[in-house]
Design a protein around this motif. Structure first.
Motif, PDB file in Angstrom:
ATOM      1  N   ARG A  22     119.171  59.252  17.813  1.00  0.00           N
ATOM      2  CA  ARG A  22     120.180  58.343  18.380  1.00  0.00           C
ATOM      3  C   ARG A  22     120.723  57.376  17.330  1.00  0.00           C
ATOM      4  NH1 ARG A  22     116.697  58.579  23.091  1.00  0.00           N
ATOM      5  NH2 ARG A  22     115.549  56.716  22.473  1.00  0.00           N
ATOM      6  N   LEU A  23     119.950  57.177  16.238  1.00  0.00           N
ATOM      7  CA  LEU A  23     120.415  56.304  15.153  1.00  0.00           C
ATOM      8  C   LEU A  23     121.225  57.088  14.120  1.00  0.00           C
ATOM      9  CD1 LEU A  23     117.151  54.221  14.583  1.00  0.00           C
ATOM     10  CD2 LEU A  23     119.243  53.451  15.703  1.00  0.00           C
ATOM     11  N   HIS A 179     105.951  50.287  21.175  1.00  0.00           N
ATOM     12  CA  HIS A 179     106.707  51.514  20.956  1.00  0.00           C
ATOM     13  C   HIS A 179     108.181  51.181  20.739  1.00  0.00           C
ATOM     14  CE1 HIS A 179     103.666  54.576  21.919  1.00  0.00           C
ATOM     15  NE2 HIS A 179     103.151  53.631  22.695  1.00  0.00           N
ATOM     16  N   PRO A 180     108.637  51.105  19.483  1.00  0.00           N
ATOM     17  CA  PRO A 180     110.054  50.798  19.275  1.00  0.00           C
ATOM     18  C   PRO A 180     110.957  51.867  19.895  1.00  0.00           C
ATOM     19  CG  PRO A 180     108.998  51.425  17.192  1.00  0.00           C
ATOM     20  CD  PRO A 180     107.911  51.282  18.207  1.00  0.00           C
ATOM     21  N   GLY A 187     114.340  47.839  20.401  1.00  0.00           N
ATOM     22  CA  GLY A 187     113.467  48.739  19.645  1.00  0.00           C
ATOM     23  C   GLY A 187     114.250  49.599  18.665  1.00  0.00           C
ATOM     24  N   ALA A 188     115.437  50.021  19.087  1.00  0.00           N
ATOM     25  CA  ALA A 188     116.286  50.829  18.203  1.00  0.00           C
ATOM     26  C   ALA A 188     116.653  50.036  16.949  1.00  0.00           C
ATOM     27  CB  ALA A 188     117.548  51.270  18.948  1.00  0.00           C
ATOM     28  N   ASN A 189     116.889  48.722  17.132  1.00  0.00           N
ATOM     29  CA  ASN A 189     117.211  47.889  15.968  1.00  0.00           C
ATOM     30  C   ASN A 189     116.028  47.758  15.013  1.00  0.00           C
ATOM     31  OD1 ASN A 189     119.914  47.299  16.513  1.00  0.00           O
ATOM     32  ND2 ASN A 189     119.335  45.734  18.010  1.00  0.00           N
ATOM     33  N   LEU A 191     113.702  50.070  14.582  1.00  0.00           N
ATOM     34  CA  LEU A 191     113.652  51.357  13.871  1.00  0.00           C
ATOM     35  C   LEU A 191     114.740  51.431  12.799  1.00  0.00           C
ATOM     36  CD1 LEU A 191     112.978  54.080  16.612  1.00  0.00           C
ATOM     37  CD2 LEU A 191     111.473  53.409  14.729  1.00  0.00           C
ATOM     38  N   ARG A 192     115.919  50.910  13.143  1.00  0.00           N
ATOM     39  CA  ARG A 192     117.031  50.914  12.169  1.00  0.00           C
ATOM     40  C   ARG A 192     116.639  50.091  10.946  1.00  0.00           C
ATOM     41  NH1 ARG A 192     121.006  49.315  15.401  1.00  0.00           N
ATOM     42  NH2 ARG A 192     121.839  51.361  15.891  1.00  0.00           N
ATOM     43  N   ASN A 193     116.009  48.942  11.180  1.00  0.00           N
ATOM     44  CA  ASN A 193     115.548  48.114  10.067  1.00  0.00           C
ATOM     45  C   ASN A 193     114.534  48.857   9.211  1.00  0.00           C
ATOM     46  OD1 ASN A 193     117.099  45.875  10.603  1.00  0.00           O
ATOM     47  ND2 ASN A 193     115.480  44.742  11.675  1.00  0.00           N
ATOM     48  N   PHE A 194     113.645  49.591   9.866  1.00  0.00           N
ATOM     49  CA  PHE A 194     112.640  50.342   9.102  1.00  0.00           C
ATOM     50  C   PHE A 194     113.323  51.391   8.220  1.00  0.00           C
ATOM     51  CE2 PHE A 194     109.964  54.174   8.737  1.00  0.00           C
ATOM     52  CZ  PHE A 194     108.975  53.650   7.917  1.00  0.00           C
TER      53      PHE A 194
END
Lengths: 197, 251
Positions: A22-23, A179-180, A187-189, A191-194
């Motif tokens: 999704r990212l 759980h991101p 949570g999506a943000n 994961l995006r940062n990671f």
């Protein structure tokens, strides 16, 4: 970007894969040492029981590989717990990346004050890492009976009975108890940062 | 602080939401994935999909649905309806379900709870209990409340906890469909006698009912279907009201 989700037969990895898709990225599931070593980002998931998960890691020699990785690594839920020194769950020796021992939530009186497992959305606070860059304190989704207490590697904390580590970081190693991939847009943000590290 | 959860429940038949869902802004009112996305955007904390189909292709259709929901939706969801084996659960979890709920199969074969917990962990095993008050006693029922068993609610709930279930979804068949409020006395007793989360189900009609089930019923989560499907209650408004009442919610 080459993203690998470590596949060692523990838990629901499909949703992490979908969250990354999704990212706008594709993640590969792999248990291959070379493929993991060569990835730009490594995600170390985990759902289930600590001692049997550690056993699976040892069988595939991933227990030797993971602590020596140099790219950003994100452990999620049990993945994070296995990156700690020890866990009370099955008296398991972990990977020893985070210098903290994982403990079990203890029922408080009166009964039902804290339910075990903790299931649901709780707020993470005192955010201190690039993992949370640009993000305010907000709710994340957690499901767990064991937790890492606060320690020098805590980069986010949560309150359930008492304060504990919602996320940990040491050098290139990151871990989230939550759980991101299941924590909505917030949570999506994360994961995006990671993926941007 | 852990937030109280609001959970819309979608009834699924042959991969489609069953009639009765009244969303004018849906392109396809029968598409569970689209409905799930809307609920997620409105602030639902979790979703439950209850499969009521009885075809031979059921297993595959449900697995496909789970896959497509997991692909699009970034909040947790539970799948239930006719799940009766370790293999059933394995397929659903592999396709991206976060939790499964079992009901009749657990009553018929309680060991199934232990087997599922041993293989997949407590965190993803929800046991649904339907009960009805008969002569002053809460009695567990099967087949949507049609068939009484010999089990009593509180004894069964404790056994379910001991066998390792992570959560209990309690539906009062006396309250279900009445829109007259949840079974708060029984819920509060469950919450006090057990140490795992309790999801309240059956009876939601107004926002007040949700406030009461969290305050009086001590529920950890509240599940409802028609009040959300027919837009009688908007989840965003509901959560604001709960917040105003001092109930911790994710807004």
């Amino acid at each position: 970007m080459k993203i690998v989700i470590i596949n060692y037969g523990a838990g629901n990895i499909q949703s992490i894969r979908f969250a990354i898709r999704r990212l706008g990225y594709d993640a590969v599931l792999s248990s291959d040492v070379d493929e993991i070593r060569n990835a730009e980002k490594v995600i170390f998931p985990g759902v289930g029981e600590a001692s049997s998960a550690m056993k699976k890691l040892r069988e595939s020699q991933l227990d030797q590989l993971i602590p020596n990785l140099t790219q950003p690594v994100l452990g999620i839920c049990l993945g994070m717990q296995l990156m700690c020194n020890r866990s009370e769950e099955g008296n398991t020796n972990g990977l020893g990346i985070f210098d903290v021992d994982v403990k079990r939530f203890v029922p408080q009186s009166p009964k039902g004050t804290i339910k075990i497992p903790q299931i649901g959305w709780n707020k993470i606070e005192h955010l201190e890492s690039d993992l949370f860059k640009g993000l305010q304190e907000d709710y994340v989704y957690l499901v767990h009976s064991f937790y890492a207490p606060l320690c020098k590697e805590t980069i986010a904390q949560c309150t359930y009975g008492s304060d504990y580590s919602a996320a940990l970081q040491k050098d290139n190693f990151y871990g989230t108890q939550f759980h991101p991939e299941k924590s909505g847009d917030y949570g999506a943000n994360i994961l995006r940062n990671f993926l941007a590290l | 602080m852990l937030a109280k959860r609001i959970i819309p429940c979608l009834d699924i038949k042959d991969g489609r939401t069953v009639k009765g869902v009244n969303f004018v802004d849906l392109r396809d009112a029968g598409d569970p994935v689209e409905l799930a996305e809307i609920y997620s955007q409105e602030g639902a904390d979790e979703l439950v999909f209850l499969d009521i189909s009885a075809t031979e292709q059921k297993r595959k259709t449900l697995a496909d649905l789970v896959y497509h929901v997991a692909e699009k939706v970034s909040i947790p969801f539970t799948v239930g309806g006719g799940i009766s084996s370790v293999e059933d659960v394995d397929i659903l979890l592999q396709n991206g379900a976060d939790k499964v709920s079992i009901n009749s199969s657990a009553v018929k074969n309680p060991q199934l709870i232990n087997d599922l917990v041993a293989k997949f962990g407590s965190q993803c095993i929800v046991v649904a209990i339907d009960a009805k008050m008969i002569e002053g006693e809460w009695i567990v029922h099967l087949v949507g409340g049609k068939v009484p068993t010999e089990r009593k609610l509180f004894e069964w709930a404790k056994e379910v906890e001991q066998r390792g279930a992570g959560e209990i979804l309690f539906t009062s068949m006396d309250h279900d469909g009445t829109k007259d409020g949840f079974a708060n006395t029984a819920l509060a007793q469950l919450s006090t006698e057990l140490n795992i989360p309790i999801i309240a189900s059956g009876g939601a009609g107004t926002m007040r009912h949700f406030i009461d089930t969290f305050k009086e019923g001590k529920a950890d989560a509240a599940l409802a279907a028609s009040v959300f499907h027919f837009k009688e209650i908007n989840i965003k408004d509901l959560k604001e009201e709960l917040n105003n009442q001092g109930i911790p919610v994710r807004i």
